[in-house]
Design an enzyme around this catalytic site. Structure first.
Site, PDB file in Angstrom:
ATOM      1  N   HIS A 404       0.751  -0.955   0.343  1.00  0.00           N
ATOM      2  CA  HIS A 404       0.362  -0.097   0.312  1.00  0.00           C
ATOM      3  C   HIS A 404       1.124   1.452  -0.286  1.00  0.00           C
ATOM      4  O   HIS A 404      -0.035   2.474  -0.413  1.00  0.00           O
ATOM      5  CB  HIS A 404      -0.789   0.176   1.501  1.00  0.00           C
ATOM      6  CG  HIS A 404      -2.402  -0.718   0.613  1.00  0.00           C
ATOM      7  ND1 HIS A 404      -3.069  -0.538   0.241  1.00  0.00           N
ATOM      8  CD2 HIS A 404      -2.318  -2.007   1.284  1.00  0.00           C
ATOM      9  CE1 HIS A 404      -4.284  -1.075   0.752  1.00  0.00           C
ATOM     10  NE2 HIS A 404      -3.291  -2.627   1.148  1.00  0.00           N
ATOM     11  N   LYS A 596      -8.746  14.308   4.041  1.00  0.00           N
ATOM     12  CA  LYS A 596      -8.322  12.931   4.172  1.00  0.00           C
ATOM     13  C   LYS A 596      -7.406  12.947   5.665  1.00  0.00           C
ATOM     14  O   LYS A 596      -7.047  14.004   6.354  1.00  0.00           O
ATOM     15  CB  LYS A 596      -7.474  12.703   3.084  1.00  0.00           C
ATOM     16  CG  LYS A 596      -6.529  14.082   2.490  1.00  0.00           C
ATOM     17  CD  LYS A 596      -6.050  13.830   1.249  1.00  0.00           C
ATOM     18  CE  LYS A 596      -7.038  14.235   0.205  1.00  0.00           C
ATOM     19  NZ  LYS A 596      -7.272  13.093  -0.293  1.00  0.00           N
ATOM     20  N   ARG A 597      -6.861  11.685   5.796  1.00  0.00           N
ATOM     21  CA  ARG A 597      -5.169  12.077   7.171  1.00  0.00           C
ATOM     22  C   ARG A 597      -4.763  13.421   6.711  1.00  0.00           C
ATOM     23  O   ARG A 597      -4.499  13.344   5.577  1.00  0.00           O
ATOM     24  CB  ARG A 597      -4.944  10.559   7.168  1.00  0.00           C
ATOM     25  CG  ARG A 597      -5.353   9.611   7.697  1.00  0.00           C
ATOM     26  CD  ARG A 597      -6.166  10.162   8.787  1.00  0.00           C
ATOM     27  NE  ARG A 597      -5.621   9.875   9.970  1.00  0.00           N
ATOM     28  CZ  ARG A 597      -4.896   9.166  10.835  1.00  0.00           C
ATOM     29  NH1 ARG A 597      -5.442   7.953  10.833  1.00  0.00           N
ATOM     30  NH2 ARG A 597      -3.534   9.130  12.183  1.00  0.00           N
ATOM     31  N   LYS A 602       0.400  13.863   1.879  1.00  0.00           N
ATOM     32  CA  LYS A 602      -0.890  14.724   1.312  1.00  0.00           C
ATOM     33  C   LYS A 602      -0.690  16.398   1.061  1.00  0.00           C
ATOM     34  O   LYS A 602      -1.833  16.796   0.859  1.00  0.00           O
ATOM     35  CB  LYS A 602      -1.889  14.322   2.544  1.00  0.00           C
ATOM     36  CG  LYS A 602      -1.922  13.085   1.848  1.00  0.00           C
ATOM     37  CD  LYS A 602      -3.551  12.513   3.291  1.00  0.00           C
ATOM     38  CE  LYS A 602      -3.063  10.416   3.366  1.00  0.00           C
ATOM     39  NZ  LYS A 602      -4.178  10.400   1.921  1.00  0.00           N
ATOM     40  N   THR A 707      -8.833   7.266  -2.505  1.00  0.00           N
ATOM     41  CA  THR A 707      -9.672   6.355  -2.883  1.00  0.00           C
ATOM     42  C   THR A 707     -10.624   7.470  -2.884  1.00  0.00           C
ATOM     43  O   THR A 707     -11.798   7.405  -3.600  1.00  0.00           O
ATOM     44  CB  THR A 707     -10.394   5.033  -2.451  1.00  0.00           C
ATOM     45  OG1 THR A 707     -10.412   5.020  -0.712  1.00  0.00           O
ATOM     46  CG2 THR A 707      -9.473   3.851  -1.967  1.00  0.00           C
ATOM     47  N   LYS A 711     -14.446   8.840  -5.602  1.00  0.00           N
ATOM     48  CA  LYS A 711     -15.623   8.497  -4.118  1.00  0.00           C
ATOM     49  C   LYS A 711     -16.341  10.562  -4.896  1.00  0.00           C
ATOM     50  O   LYS A 711     -17.371  10.322  -5.304  1.00  0.00           O
ATOM     51  CB  LYS A 711     -15.672   8.864  -2.800  1.00  0.00           C
ATOM     52  CG  LYS A 711     -15.142   7.304  -2.207  1.00  0.00           C
ATOM     53  CD  LYS A 711     -14.686   7.654  -0.916  1.00  0.00           C
ATOM     54  CE  LYS A 711     -14.028   6.786  -0.511  1.00  0.00           C
ATOM     55  NZ  LYS A 711     -13.759   7.103   1.076  1.00  0.00           N
TER      56      LYS A 711
HETATM   57  C1  LIG Z   1     -12.133   7.140   1.446  1.00  0.00           C
HETATM   58  C2  LIG Z   1     -11.810   7.810   2.749  1.00  0.00           C
HETATM   59  C3  LIG Z   1     -10.307   7.865   2.911  1.00  0.00           C
HETATM   60  C4  LIG Z   1      -9.526   7.508   2.595  1.00  0.00           C
HETATM   61  O1  LIG Z   1      -9.208   9.062   1.631  1.00  0.00           O
HETATM   62  P1  LIG Z   1      -8.099   9.902   1.165  1.00  0.00           P
HETATM   63  O2  LIG Z   1      -8.232  10.436   0.406  1.00  0.00           O
HETATM   64  O3  LIG Z   1      -8.130   8.480  -0.505  1.00  0.00           O
HETATM   65  O4  LIG Z   1      -6.441   9.295   1.309  1.00  0.00           O
HETATM   66  C5  LIG Z   1     -10.179   8.307   4.411  1.00  0.00           C
HETATM   67  N1  LIG Z   1     -11.773   8.158   5.258  1.00  0.00           N
HETATM   68  C6  LIG Z   1     -12.145   8.001   5.055  1.00  0.00           C
HETATM   69  C7  LIG Z   1     -13.477   8.713   5.906  1.00  0.00           C
HETATM   70  C8  LIG Z   1     -13.216   7.919   4.365  1.00  0.00           C
HETATM   71  O5  LIG Z   1     -13.970   7.787   3.828  1.00  0.00           O
END
Ligand SMILES: *Cc1c(COP(=O)(O)O)cnc(C)c1O
Length: 861
Positions: A404, A596-597, A602, A707, A711
């Site tokens: 990953h 995101k985190r 990032k 991911t 979305k």
């Molecule tokens: C999809 C999702 C992530 C992943 O987000 P990235 O922008 O791809 O790092 C992290 N936290 C939650 C709650 C998510 O639904």
């Protein structure tokens, strides 16, 4: 259901073989009832009776309210309403779950086991209702009982047993496995405390424990009859069997019991209902009775406490390894219990061991469950008496491994002394695996000592480390990355030596997300519009149908309907923001989201720097000029690891800038900044449908896939992103005109980092201006932000913020321009959704099933 259960008497093993196999006791298996035909018929009739018409639904809710919850109509709130409804839905799930298990047992197909330390499931009620096709009936049912379904859904606490993308991927994959009728199991850990809750105090992140189990969890079934004993520490004894062959046995140490909790996962529009089995730790003995009788109460309770600690808390680090012994124990606890469960199921069929890989596929979600490799080898040679080679062949044909990340700080390494202490027999086995592996490398490339030290499972540091990724590669038959760019990168960099040695072992499986949760459930009105437009399409399970939306992309009436829904979703989020952050935002403004985190790679830092630049530009404009600008709401969300100082400072900076800008009357609605606290799955379901543009701006080559990018685009949100992870493939699918990309390319990063470090690169003047503004103190004491400011200077800019900054601002300007063209934007938005077929987790799971697991659907009639 918790508490002190006295130890059950256990059947004695017949032969006194080498070592007491961690005993599995499933009570009912040994004492099955032999019903008469008449009795069985009665059972079946009664079990069929609980129907799914509105009246039966209401009866079942009322029964749970009265008995399961012991409430009277004078003593009911929305939470009780939610629980009673959830228990009633759970009854339906359990029925399907039983039918699925019965069917699978009868047909005995090859099964896949998805091993993941994290499952970021979120809420289950709405998801289950939609999967079962019972949403409308339940809506009506609870309405007549005086409840509003939306309010009940909102009472549910997220199951937050994961950090971010990796855990959410596992949850999306379970949804697809169930929906596509695959015979699959998820295995994980039931953390008593999941991901911490984030509160913002004075602009800083503070962490609050996640008490998600305190009020009961209707979505799990405690399986107190299914438990495994797990050993830690102890010593290895060397013996000889009757033929004089050396036998090793692992003895002594600490014994902990793993108890199963099952979480049913319903497939959408199918009877298939699979299971995530989560393990919880329990002391092997409830009390040390002797010690208790001696009056040593503290000691006997103390032992119980230490055992419960193992599954107490999820480590809150995303893409960062922390070498704590407790984490190592979690990892082994998890794989040991899981493997014994898998082996028990396999043994019921009385097949010979060599057929194990034809019946069992095990997927390792990152290296966290890699100890499963030496554990299976140990069981086969020490307990089942197989020869090393025979056992190793079975192991390597069973496992596959998903990588990953390429970030060095995220690579799992365990110190040899610690591993030796906690798992002495496994350490011996790892040494042997490595010896045989290095011998075969030496044979194919004689004399290349550098190669041997690079490729070795053991790193010759002081102390030595076990490189878990290397162990996972050697012990698996397939290794995959999670997006095309990432899979290519790992084969050219960190795993290059292995690619030469194992041609054909490496492949790509681009991530996907489930369109059920991430479009149908989270964006119901858009979902209805799509269904209406596509006629009798089952796009929720056949996402390729979305492409048919392209023909309507220029249709003005459709564009209006489409954008009206976006606006309604923005209004819904605006309400949320006002409630959660006390900031009023205008739904007419562009909603620009980065959730995101929080992580340096990032680059939320780069985002907030550009916001400061935007603010200063607006301030410098005349009133007339200002009126021509596109108003923006910039939305941040995400948790920083509690020990990640710099990431936490970024949160503080965002909040400090927000305080100043949001209070600036001159700027008004032109620019608003919000940090939404406690980002999780359920708030993501509100934020994502409301975004006009979202940012995925990691330094090229650092985000394996991402991911959330998928979305957002699925919900008609555009992307502002770098050429990284799955952004690349999203771009290919939706076309250059529907995405804003910028920045350096992955193959340029190494040279640029080198230049940043060793040459005096001049600072971009616009970035310098932004830094000067922070230094000036408008956002509070600049010393608070010193580590952040310093990171861009003197060779510290590892993530190339200063290199990408000018191009980033140019891309931002293009976004503003494009947004002014309302119809053009509407078309882009439609084309985004229409182009996302590839990123369904159904596609990803089919690829895994066909090219890695070799499993077939097993569909219930
Ligand atoms: C999809 C999702 C992530 C992943 O987000 P990235 O922008 O791809 O790092 C992290 N936290 C939650 C709650 C998510 O639904």
């Amino acid at each position: 259901m918790s508490g002190n259960t006295p130890e059950r008497p256990r059947p004695r093993r017949r032969s006194s073989t080498v070592l007491p196999l961690p005993v599995l006791h499933t009570k009912y298996e040994d004492h099955r009832k032999q019903f008469t035909d008449e009795e069985r018929k009665l059972w079946n009739e009664l079990m069929e009776k609980s129907g799914s018409d509105v009246a039966s639904i209401q009866t079942s809710i009322a029964r749970h309210m009265a008995t399961t919850l012991a409430r009277t109509p004078y003593n009911v709130d929305d939470f009780a309403g939610y629980l009673a409804t959830a228990f009633s839905v759970r009854d339906q799930l359990i029925k399907r779950w039983n039918e699925t298990q019965e069917y699978h047992t009868a047909h005995d197909p090859k099964r896949v086991y998805y091993l993941s330390m994290e499952f970021l499931i979120g809420r289950s009620l709405d998801n289950a209702l939609l999967a079962l096709g019972l949403k409308d009936k339940y809506n009506q049912g609870v309405k007549e009982l005086g409840f509003n379904m939306e309010d009940l859904i909102d009472e549910e606490k997220d199951a937050a047993l994961g950090n971010g993308g990796l855990g959410r991927l596992a949850a999306c994959y379970m949804d697809s496995l169930a929906t596509l009728d695959y015979p699959a199991w998820g295995y994980g850990i039931r953390y008593n405390y999941g991901m911490f809750q984030q509160k913002i105090v004075d602009g800083f992140q503070t962490e609050v424990p996640d008490y998600w189990l305190n009020f009961g969890n209707p979505w799990e079934l405690p399986r107190l009859d299914i438990s495994v004993e797990v050993r830690f520490y102890g010593y290895v004894d060397k013996n000889y069997d009757s033929q004089g062959k050396t036998k090793y046995t692992w003895e002594g140490g600490q014994m902990v019991e793993a108890v199963a909790y099952d979480v049913p996962i319903p497939g959408y529009d199918t009877k298939n209902c699979i299971n995530i089995r989560l393990w919880s730790s329990k002391p092997k003995k409830t009390f040390d009775l002797e010690s208790f009788n001696e009056g040593n109460y503290d000691k006997s309770v103390g032992e119980q406490k230490s055992a419960e600690n193992i599954t107490s808390v999820l480590y809150p680090n995303d893409n960062h390894m922390v070498g704590k012994e407790l984490r190592l124990k979690q990892e082994y606890f998890f794989v040991c219990a899981t493997l014994h469960d898998i082996i028990r199921r396999f043994k019921k069929t009385k097949r010979p061991w060599r057929e194990f890989p034809e019946q069992v596929a095990i997927q390792l979600n990152d290296t966290h469950p890699t100890l499963g490799i030496p554990e299976l080898q140990r069981v086969l040679i020490d307990e089942e008496g197989l020869e090393w080679d025979e056992a190793w062949d079975i192991v390597t044909r069973t496992y596959a491994f998903t990588n990953h990340t390429v970030l060095p700080e995220a690579m799992e390494k365990w110190s040899v002394p610690m591993l030796e202490h906690v798992l002495p027999r496994h350490m011996m086995i790892i040494y042997d695996i490595n010896l045989f592996f290095l011998q075969s490398v030496e044979q194919s490339k004689p004399g290349d000592r550098d190669l041997l030290s690079r490729i070795s499972i053991i790193e010759e540091s002081t102390p030595q480390d076990v490189r878990m990724a290397h162990l996972a590669i050697v012990g698996s038959h397939r290794v995959n990355g999670v997006a095309a760019l990432h899979s290519d990168l790992i084969q050219k960099t960190i795993f290059k030596d292995f690619v030469d040695f194992y041609p054909g072992k490496f492949e790509n499986k681009t991530n996907g997300v489930t369109p059920r949760r991430w479009l149908h459930q989270c964006n119901p009105v858009l979902s209805d519009l799509i269904t209406k437009k596509l006629g009798d399409s089952h796009w929720t399970t056949k996402l390729t149908d979305l492409a048919k939306l392209k023909q309507f992309a220029d249709d003005k009436a459709f564009q209006k309907e489409w954008m009206d829904i976006k606006k309604a979703n923005k209004a819904r989020l605006a309400k949320h923001i006002e409630e959660r952050c006390g900031v009023k935002v205008n739904p007419e403004a562009m909603f620009d989201v980065q959730v995101k985190r929080i992580h340096e790679y990032k680059r939320q830092y780069m985002n907030i720097l550009s916001v400061i630049y935007r603010y200063s530009s607006l301030k410098a404009m005349s009133k007339a000029e200002r009126e021509k600008q596109v108003p923006r709401v910039i939305i941040f969300g995400g948790k920083a690891a509690p020990g990640y100082y710099v990431a936490k400072l970024v949160i503080k900076l965002i909040n400090s800038v927000a305080d100043v800008v949001n209070a600036d009357q001159e700027i008004g609605d032109l620019l608003k900044i919000v940090f939404i606290p406690d980002y999780n799955v359920s708030i993501a379901e509100v934020i994502i449908p409301a975004s006009d543009i979202s940012q995925h701006i990691s330094t090229a080559g650092t985000e394996a896939s991402g991911t959330s990018n998928m979305k957002f685009v699925l919900n008609g949100g555009l992307i502002l992103g770098t050429v990284d992870g799955a952004n690349v493939e999203i771009n290919e699918e939706i076309g250059d005109e529907n995405i804003f990309t910028f920045g350096v390319l992955a193959h340029e990063v190494d040279d640029l980092r080198h230049a940043m470090r060793y040459r005096n690169m001049p600072m971009d003047p616009k970035l310098q201006k932004v830094l000067d503004i922070i230094y000036s103190g408008v956002f509070g004491d600049p010393n608070v932000f010193a580590p952040l400011l310093y990171s861009l200077q003197n060779g510290g800019d590892v993530y190339l913020v200063s290199v990408d900054f000018p191009k980033y601002l140019e891309a931002q300007a293009k976004v503003d321009e494009a947004y002014k063209d309302k119809e053009g934007w509407a078309k882009k938005s439609i084309m985004c959704t229409a182009g996302m077929a590839k990123f369904s987790s159904d596609r990803a799971i089919k690829e895994y099933a066909e090219s890695i697991w070799n499993i077939k659907p097993c569909r219930l009639p």
